[in-house]
Design an enzyme around this catalytic site. Structure first.
Site, PDB file in Angstrom:
ATOM      1  N   TYR A 155       0.860  -1.199   0.000  1.00 34.93           N
ATOM      2  CA  TYR A 155       0.000   0.000   0.000  1.00 34.93           C
ATOM      3  C   TYR A 155       0.893   1.245   0.000  1.00 34.93           C
ATOM      4  O   TYR A 155       0.508   2.316  -0.478  1.00 34.93           O
ATOM      5  CB  TYR A 155      -0.950  -0.031   1.208  1.00 34.93           C
ATOM      6  CG  TYR A 155      -2.166   0.853   1.052  1.00 34.93           C
ATOM      7  CD1 TYR A 155      -3.049   0.676  -0.010  1.00 34.93           C
ATOM      8  CD2 TYR A 155      -2.444   1.858   1.963  1.00 34.93           C
ATOM      9  CE1 TYR A 155      -4.160   1.480  -0.160  1.00 34.93           C
ATOM     10  CE2 TYR A 155      -3.562   2.674   1.828  1.00 34.93           C
ATOM     11  CZ  TYR A 155      -4.415   2.473   0.769  1.00 34.93           C
ATOM     12  OH  TYR A 155      -5.518   3.275   0.630  1.00 34.93           O
ATOM     13  N   LYS A 162      -3.378   8.322   3.231  1.00 34.85           N
ATOM     14  CA  LYS A 162      -4.644   8.117   3.955  1.00 34.85           C
ATOM     15  C   LYS A 162      -4.532   8.613   5.397  1.00 34.85           C
ATOM     16  O   LYS A 162      -5.517   9.082   5.974  1.00 34.85           O
ATOM     17  CB  LYS A 162      -5.056   6.635   3.924  1.00 34.85           C
ATOM     18  CG  LYS A 162      -5.478   6.126   2.556  1.00 34.85           C
ATOM     19  CD  LYS A 162      -6.639   6.894   1.970  1.00 34.85           C
ATOM     20  CE  LYS A 162      -7.243   6.218   0.739  1.00 34.85           C
ATOM     21  NZ  LYS A 162      -8.171   7.077   0.003  1.00 34.85           N
TER      22      LYS A 162
HETATM   23  P1  NAD Z   1     -12.089   4.010  -8.413  1.00 35.68           P
HETATM   24  O1  NAD Z   1     -10.906   3.837  -9.301  1.00 35.68           O
HETATM   25  O2  NAD Z   1     -13.403   3.608  -8.924  1.00 35.68           O
HETATM   26  O3  NAD Z   1     -12.173   5.523  -7.868  1.00 35.68           O
HETATM   27  C1  NAD Z   1     -11.056   6.354  -7.734  1.00 35.68           C
HETATM   28  C2  NAD Z   1     -11.456   7.659  -8.364  1.00 35.68           C
HETATM   29  O4  NAD Z   1     -10.437   8.656  -8.177  1.00 35.68           O
HETATM   30  C3  NAD Z   1     -11.675   7.520  -9.875  1.00 35.68           C
HETATM   31  O5  NAD Z   1     -12.961   7.970 -10.213  1.00 35.68           O
HETATM   32  C4  NAD Z   1     -10.619   8.432 -10.472  1.00 35.68           C
HETATM   33  O6  NAD Z   1     -10.999   9.032 -11.682  1.00 35.68           O
HETATM   34  C5  NAD Z   1     -10.488   9.459  -9.338  1.00 35.68           C
HETATM   35  N1  NAD Z   1      -9.308  10.305  -9.502  1.00 35.68           N
HETATM   36  C6  NAD Z   1      -7.998   9.952  -9.550  1.00 35.68           C
HETATM   37  N2  NAD Z   1      -7.230  11.036  -9.811  1.00 35.68           N
HETATM   38  C7  NAD Z   1      -8.084  12.095  -9.909  1.00 35.68           C
HETATM   39  C8  NAD Z   1      -7.927  13.479 -10.186  1.00 35.68           C
HETATM   40  N3  NAD Z   1      -6.711  14.020 -10.442  1.00 35.68           N
HETATM   41  N4  NAD Z   1      -9.034  14.271 -10.206  1.00 35.68           N
HETATM   42  C9  NAD Z   1     -10.250  13.762  -9.986  1.00 35.68           C
HETATM   43  N5  NAD Z   1     -10.487  12.454  -9.725  1.00 35.68           N
HETATM   44  C10 NAD Z   1      -9.406  11.635  -9.705  1.00 35.68           C
HETATM   45  O7  NAD Z   1     -11.705   3.185  -7.090  1.00 35.68           O
HETATM   46  P2  NAD Z   1     -12.407   3.142  -5.650  1.00 35.68           P
HETATM   47  O8  NAD Z   1     -11.868   1.929  -5.004  1.00 35.68           O
HETATM   48  O9  NAD Z   1     -13.863   3.316  -5.777  1.00 35.68           O
HETATM   49  O10 NAD Z   1     -11.744   4.381  -4.910  1.00 35.68           O
HETATM   50  C11 NAD Z   1     -12.495   5.417  -4.301  1.00 35.68           C
HETATM   51  C12 NAD Z   1     -11.917   5.795  -2.958  1.00 35.68           C
HETATM   52  O11 NAD Z   1     -12.094   4.717  -2.048  1.00 35.68           O
HETATM   53  C13 NAD Z   1     -10.417   6.091  -2.991  1.00 35.68           C
HETATM   54  O12 NAD Z   1     -10.147   7.162  -2.100  1.00 35.68           O
HETATM   55  C14 NAD Z   1      -9.816   4.815  -2.445  1.00 35.68           C
HETATM   56  O13 NAD Z   1      -8.551   5.000  -1.869  1.00 35.68           O
HETATM   57  C15 NAD Z   1     -10.867   4.491  -1.399  1.00 35.68           C
HETATM   58  N6  NAD Z   1     -10.817   3.120  -0.883  1.00 35.68           N
HETATM   59  C16 NAD Z   1     -10.858   2.067  -1.741  1.00 35.68           C
HETATM   60  C17 NAD Z   1     -10.798   0.784  -1.235  1.00 35.68           C
HETATM   61  C18 NAD Z   1     -10.808  -0.402  -2.166  1.00 35.68           C
HETATM   62  O14 NAD Z   1     -10.400  -1.484  -1.747  1.00 35.68           O
HETATM   63  N7  NAD Z   1     -11.288  -0.273  -3.389  1.00 35.68           N
HETATM   64  C19 NAD Z   1     -10.721   0.568   0.154  1.00 35.68           C
HETATM   65  C20 NAD Z   1     -10.689   1.662   1.004  1.00 35.68           C
HETATM   66  C21 NAD Z   1     -10.738   2.944   0.469  1.00 35.68           C
END
Ligand code: NAD
Length: 255
Positions: A155, A162
């Site tokens: 990570y 985070k």
């Molecule tokens: P995802 O890829 O669907 O979403 C990530 C989003 O960030 C995308 O829509 C992407 O376009 C956007 N992004 C990246 N750079 C950007 C920029 N410069 N401007 C605007 N948008 C931008 O994946 P996800 O898993 O749905 O992630 C969403 C959130 O959840 C993130 O913060 C991620 O760290 C968090 N999260 C995910 C998980 C997991 O296991 N998937 C677990 C805990 C937290």
């Protein structure tokens, strides 16, 4: 309905598997009208279709948090459609793929700065524009992960990102409390999404959590989305500055 007559913006929809889209589905089903944001034109058609598929009024607008111009252009568009906001969901993160393999020790200066800018600072940058539209108070929720608190192999730079995000939540909650604007994070268990696909060893994270968490199962997006609706709604009116784990209880174990 929990979000009846409320208006909100949900940042970070890439596709139907995005946590942001799960939140949009749950918020819309709870009666809210929502604006979804997507990062660039490449995603426009897909996200517009996803907005049309929601049960209540919804539109999609571009928002790239990589520049002030990108954020300002987004809010210009938002203000054409909504004259106020009751809630916002920040579901945006980015790190160069090369940083999510190998050791944290190898993190580059540029990779660290970029990950923290897009994944952590963007919450403050967006909130600066959200606050003037939250004239009657409101609720903001961001998405975090346990890698903020404990070491999760690969990570890497996203751990400090985070951690900075969760600390930002506390500082923003302190600043905005007097305006009755609440700010909270959800620490979600691993969910298979586009962002997750970039993390080396992601399947192992899923397997370990299933085996060792109290609930013996992986987190699904609906669980994260329902908890988000709770934090966006008046049901959570006494809660601000907190990080709520939605992870089958995995964070309490030391197995
Ligand atoms: P995802 O890829 O669907 O979403 C990530 C989003 O960030 C995308 O829509 C992407 O376009 C956007 N992004 C990246 N750079 C950007 C920029 N410069 N401007 C605007 N948008 C931008 O994946 P996800 O898993 O749905 O992630 C969403 C959130 O959840 C993130 O913060 C991620 O760290 C968090 N999260 C995910 C998980 C997991 O296991 N998937 C677990 C805990 C937290």
């Amino acid at each position: 309905m929990l979000l009846e007559d409320k208006a909100g913006i949900i940042f970070g929809v890439a596709n139907k598997r995005s946590i942001a889209y799960g939140c949009a589905q749950a918020a819309s089903a709870a009666g809210a009208k929502v604006i979804l944001t997507y990062q660039g034109e490449r995603l426009a058609d897909g996200v517009k279709k996803l907005a049309d598929a929601l049960p209540h009024e919804a539109i999609a607008v571009p928002c790239d948090v990589g520049s002030d111009e990108g954020i300002d252009a987004c809010f210009e568009e938002v203000r054409k459609h909504f004259d106020h906001l009751d809630f916002a969901v920040h579901s945006i993160a980015y790190a160069d793929r090369a940083e999510l393999d190998g050791q944290f020790l190898e993190t580059s200066r540029a990779g660290f700065a970029r990950a923290l800018e897009i994944s952590s600072w963007s919450l403050a940058g967006l909130t600066q524009r959200i606050v003037p539209m939250m004239r009657d108070g409101g609720s903001i929720v961001t998405m975090s992960y346990m890698g903020a608190e404990k070491v999760v192999p690969h990570y890497n730079v996203m751990g400090p990102a985070k951690a900075a995000l969760e600390a930002s939540v506390r500082y923003l909650a302190y600043d905005l409390g007097p305006q009755n604007i609440r700010v909270n994070a959800i620490s979600a268990g691993p969910v298979r999404t586009l962002a997750a696909a970039g993390i080396a060893g992601f399947n192992t994270m899923l397997d370990v959590m299933k085996e060792r968490s109290p609930l013996k199962r992986n987190t699904n997006i609906a669980e994260v989305a329902d908890a988000t609706v709770f934090l966006l709604s008046d049901m959570s009116r006494g809660i601000t500055g907190t990080t709520l784990h939605v992870d089958s209880g995995y964070n309490i174990t030391s197995l």
